[in-house]
Design a protein around this motif. Sequence first.
Motif, PDB file in Angstrom:
ATOM      1  N   UNK A 165       0.600   0.284 -11.443  1.00 61.80           N
ATOM      2  CA  UNK A 165       1.184   1.154 -10.419  1.00 61.80           C
ATOM      3  C   UNK A 165       2.059   2.237 -11.028  1.00 61.80           C
ATOM      4  N   UNK A 166       2.545   2.004 -12.245  1.00 65.65           N
ATOM      5  CA  UNK A 166       3.549   2.898 -12.823  1.00 65.65           C
ATOM      6  C   UNK A 166       2.981   3.938 -13.779  1.00 65.65           C
ATOM      7  N   UNK A 167       1.799   3.690 -14.348  1.00 67.88           N
ATOM      8  CA  UNK A 167       1.214   4.682 -15.256  1.00 67.88           C
ATOM      9  C   UNK A 167       0.672   5.839 -14.422  1.00 67.88           C
ATOM     10  N   UNK A 168       1.219   7.023 -14.636  1.00 72.71           N
ATOM     11  CA  UNK A 168       0.896   8.183 -13.804  1.00 72.71           C
ATOM     12  C   UNK A 168      -0.371   8.866 -14.334  1.00 72.71           C
ATOM     13  N   UNK A 169      -1.509   8.400 -13.885  1.00 65.11           N
ATOM     14  CA  UNK A 169      -2.790   8.958 -14.318  1.00 65.11           C
ATOM     15  C   UNK A 169      -3.241  10.041 -13.344  1.00 65.11           C
ATOM     16  N   UNK A 170      -3.458  11.244 -13.868  1.00 62.31           N
ATOM     17  CA  UNK A 170      -3.935  12.325 -13.022  1.00 62.31           C
ATOM     18  C   UNK A 170      -2.857  13.024 -12.223  1.00 62.31           C
ATOM     19  N   UNK A 171      -1.597  12.634 -12.399  1.00 64.02           N
ATOM     20  CA  UNK A 171      -0.511  13.262 -11.675  1.00 64.02           C
ATOM     21  C   UNK A 171      -0.115  12.494 -10.426  1.00 64.02           C
ATOM     22  N   UNK A 172       0.983  12.924  -9.818  1.00 58.49           N
ATOM     23  CA  UNK A 172       1.543  12.203  -8.673  1.00 58.49           C
ATOM     24  C   UNK A 172       0.607  12.186  -7.472  1.00 58.49           C
ATOM     25  N   UNK A 173      -0.039  13.308  -7.190  1.00 53.89           N
ATOM     26  CA  UNK A 173      -0.922  13.363  -6.016  1.00 53.89           C
ATOM     27  C   UNK A 173      -2.097  12.404  -6.175  1.00 53.89           C
ATOM     28  N   UNK A 174      -2.666  12.355  -7.384  1.00 46.55           N
ATOM     29  CA  UNK A 174      -3.783  11.438  -7.627  1.00 46.55           C
ATOM     30  C   UNK A 174      -3.325   9.991  -7.482  1.00 46.55           C
ATOM     31  N   UNK A 175      -2.163   9.656  -8.040  1.00 41.98           N
ATOM     32  CA  UNK A 175      -1.680   8.284  -7.943  1.00 41.98           C
ATOM     33  C   UNK A 175      -1.367   7.906  -6.495  1.00 41.98           C
ATOM     34  N   UNK A 176      -0.798   8.837  -5.740  1.00 38.52           N
ATOM     35  CA  UNK A 176      -0.513   8.558  -4.333  1.00 38.52           C
ATOM     36  C   UNK A 176      -1.806   8.254  -3.587  1.00 38.52           C
ATOM     37  N   UNK A 177      -2.848   9.055  -3.846  1.00 47.67           N
ATOM     38  CA  UNK A 177      -4.139   8.846  -3.182  1.00 47.67           C
ATOM     39  C   UNK A 177      -4.786   7.535  -3.639  1.00 47.67           C
ATOM     40  N   UNK A 178      -4.673   7.241  -4.945  1.00 52.03           N
ATOM     41  CA  UNK A 178      -5.263   6.017  -5.471  1.00 52.03           C
ATOM     42  C   UNK A 178      -4.624   4.776  -4.847  1.00 52.03           C
ATOM     43  N   UNK A 179      -3.316   4.757  -4.798  1.00 53.41           N
ATOM     44  CA  UNK A 179      -2.632   3.587  -4.242  1.00 53.41           C
ATOM     45  C   UNK A 179      -2.832   3.484  -2.731  1.00 53.41           C
ATOM     46  N   UNK A 180      -2.916   4.613  -2.061  1.00 58.88           N
ATOM     47  CA  UNK A 180      -3.206   4.597  -0.620  1.00 58.88           C
ATOM     48  C   UNK A 180      -4.601   4.037  -0.361  1.00 58.88           C
ATOM     49  N   UNK A 181      -5.531   4.370  -1.249  1.00 64.37           N
ATOM     50  CA  UNK A 181      -6.900   3.850  -1.127  1.00 64.37           C
ATOM     51  C   UNK A 181      -6.911   2.330  -1.262  1.00 64.37           C
ATOM     52  N   UNK A 182      -6.188   1.814  -2.242  1.00 64.44           N
ATOM     53  CA  UNK A 182      -6.131   0.362  -2.424  1.00 64.44           C
ATOM     54  C   UNK A 182      -5.464  -0.299  -1.223  1.00 64.44           C
ATOM     55  N   UNK A 183      -4.378   0.300  -0.742  1.00 69.60           N
ATOM     56  CA  UNK A 183      -3.681  -0.265   0.416  1.00 69.60           C
ATOM     57  C   UNK A 183      -4.594  -0.317   1.637  1.00 69.60           C
ATOM     58  N   UNK A 184      -5.396   0.726   1.828  1.00 66.62           N
ATOM     59  CA  UNK A 184      -6.319   0.731   2.961  1.00 66.62           C
ATOM     60  C   UNK A 184      -7.377  -0.364   2.800  1.00 66.62           C
ATOM     61  N   UNK A 185      -7.881  -0.535   1.584  1.00 64.11           N
ATOM     62  CA  UNK A 185      -8.858  -1.602   1.333  1.00 64.11           C
ATOM     63  C   UNK A 185      -8.260  -2.964   1.694  1.00 64.11           C
TER      64      UNK A 185
END
Length: 277
Positions: A165-185
């Motif tokens: 969750x803490x490694x910022x891959x692709x920047x903040x917007x990408x990480x926000x979208x990635x974690x939101x995707x997992x949360x939705x799943x």
Amino acid sequence: MARSAQQVNWEFFGEVLKKRREAAKLTQTELGERVFVSAGYISQFESGIRKPQLDIAIAIDRALQTDDLFEHMCRKLINKDRLPTYFANVPDLEAMATRICEVSPTLMPGLLQIPDYIRAVILSGNPLATDELIEDVVSTRTDRQSILEDATRPLYWVFLHETVLRIRLGGSATMAAQLAHVAKRIRDRHLIVQIIPTEAGGYAAMQGNTLLMEFEDAPPTLYTETSYWGALIDDPLVVKQAYRRYDLLRAVALSPEASLALIDSAAEDYRRCASAS
């Protein structure tokens, strides 16, 4: 010089395409017009010198009325070439599994990665990667994720270290979208996620990714992977050890509810960072 397995697959695709095209009494130009490519493109497919592409294979099926023949060939023969040899059989096993348990110490698992996150992962290890290579990996990885949409999807249980969750891959917007995707799943009940918190210290299975797959009528199989190597293992003693490690992980991981709250919190932090930049 011996031909590679990739070349053999391309040539087989081309031979079948030529036979079906000729049986339909179409020239290369006529077929090309129907699938919106040039005659030279069709010729390269038939000669086995160009890698078939999934969207064109689907269009060829429509043009030649071959049901899903070329799409199926593309997925099974061609797209598998894009996978490392040691990983090539894993997607087929995932699709047959009734239960999948995965441990990922540093990266979001491939079954959960969004395209921008995948691109960031690739470029972090290969900054000179071509766009074609990157998009090939994106396509292959997102194709695997279809098993989570199927009504017969496996029970998918994931252990992520908080580092993911803490490694910022692709920047903040990408990480926000990635974690939101997992949360939705998670909220859609497609999987269970438990986070191993940093304060837990050392933990079982911290040395690399592991994937334990169970099946209806076959023994379980373990897949383990490091940066440059992976292996499928069905030795009962090794698989038994893997089960013990998963038991140890459950003892130190946060509950699914607390894990989801942590994912939501991290996603919100990334969203604030993205909006502030």
